[in-house]
Design an enzyme around this catalytic site. Structure first.
Site, PDB file in Angstrom:
ATOM      1  CE  LYS A 235      -4.510   0.095   4.706  1.00 14.58           C
ATOM      2  NZ  LYS A 235      -5.961   0.316   4.546  1.00 14.58           N
TER       3      LYS A 235
ATOM      4  CG  HIS B  31      -2.151  -0.809   1.068  1.00 14.90           C
ATOM      5  ND1 HIS B  31      -2.194  -2.141   1.410  1.00 14.90           N
ATOM      6  CD2 HIS B  31      -3.394  -0.508   0.601  1.00 14.90           C
ATOM      7  CE1 HIS B  31      -3.406  -2.619   1.168  1.00 14.90           C
ATOM      8  NE2 HIS B  31      -4.145  -1.652   0.669  1.00 14.90           N
TER       9      HIS B  31
END
Length: 237
Positions: A138, A134
């Protein structure tokens, strides 16, 4: 339909545009600068709230919406230690929709993952691990999507009983390798490997648009509903 957006980052702005394009009205926007405006009185004309914030504030946001009898659609992850408390409120007449990932493709991927885990169960020569990637902003690790995938494997494979965010040589542990790079929207890969070959399934998100559309579809699903719902209810999976 009049929507409250709780959280106005990149995802909130994407949701706003899709909601407007689909004919809905944004009646309230809550961001870091006006958190004190999230009060029941300002929610009285709202049909549904869409909540994408952070694990520290999410649960309190839900409670305020519940107090105003406004159903909530939430994509915030990392708060699931309180999920039983939310389900209790739903049993008392509130409406709540939670998904660790609102993408149609991801939710089909969840079902594929479960099916593959069930197929692999008789074959002890194969072991599984997972990688998720990600963007650097995140907050939770592993991602809620990765945890949902891990739970799908554990439910359908008798030799897997728990997941860990580390490399493991124990047969009952599923290793998750979480990486954070650049602006990656989300990539999840599950590999079943033996000494002679491997099977890999992967979902790669190109943008946030698929997640945002799913959240708006969930919002359209929720007005006047009571109870705890998820993507299986929305998609009839």
């Amino acid at each position: 339909m009049k929507i409250a957006l709780i959280g106005y980052g990149k995802m909130g702005k994407e949701i706003e545009q899709i909601a407007i394009d689909r004919g809905h009205e944004i009646g309230l926007i809550i961001d870091q600068e006006n958190q004190n405006d999230l009060i029941p009185d300002k929610l009285k004309d709202i049909d549904v709230a869409i909540e994408f914030t952070n694990p520290k504030s999410a649960f309190d946001n839900y409670q305020i919406c519940f107090e105003a009898n406004v159903p909530v659609v939430s994509g915030t992850t990392g708060w699931l230690d309180k999920i039983d408390l939310v389900k209790e409120r739903c049993q008392s007449g509130n409406g709540f929709f939670y998904a660790s990932n609102f993408s149609l493709g991801v939710n089909l991927f969840f079902e594929l993952n479960k099916k593959l885990a069930k197929l692999m169960a008789p074959f002890s020569e194969y072991n599984a691990d997972m990688e998720e990637i990600h963007h650097i902003h995140k907050l939770d690790s592993p991602s809620g999507t990765a945890i949902t995938l891990a739970e799908g494997i554990i439910e359908n494979h008798p030799r897997k009983t728990k997941w860990i965010e580390a490399a493991s040589t124990k047969e009952d542990e599923l290793s998750i390798f979480a990486k954070r790079h650049g602006a990656v929207p989300g990539t999840h890969s599950i590999t079943w490997h033996s000494e002679v070959d491997e099977i890999n399934i992967q979902h790669l998100a190109y943008s946030r648009k698929g997640f945002a559309l799913g959240a708006v579809l969930a919002a359209e699903f929720m007005p006047k509903k009571k109870g705890f719902f998820g993507m299986k209810d929305l998609l009839n999976l």
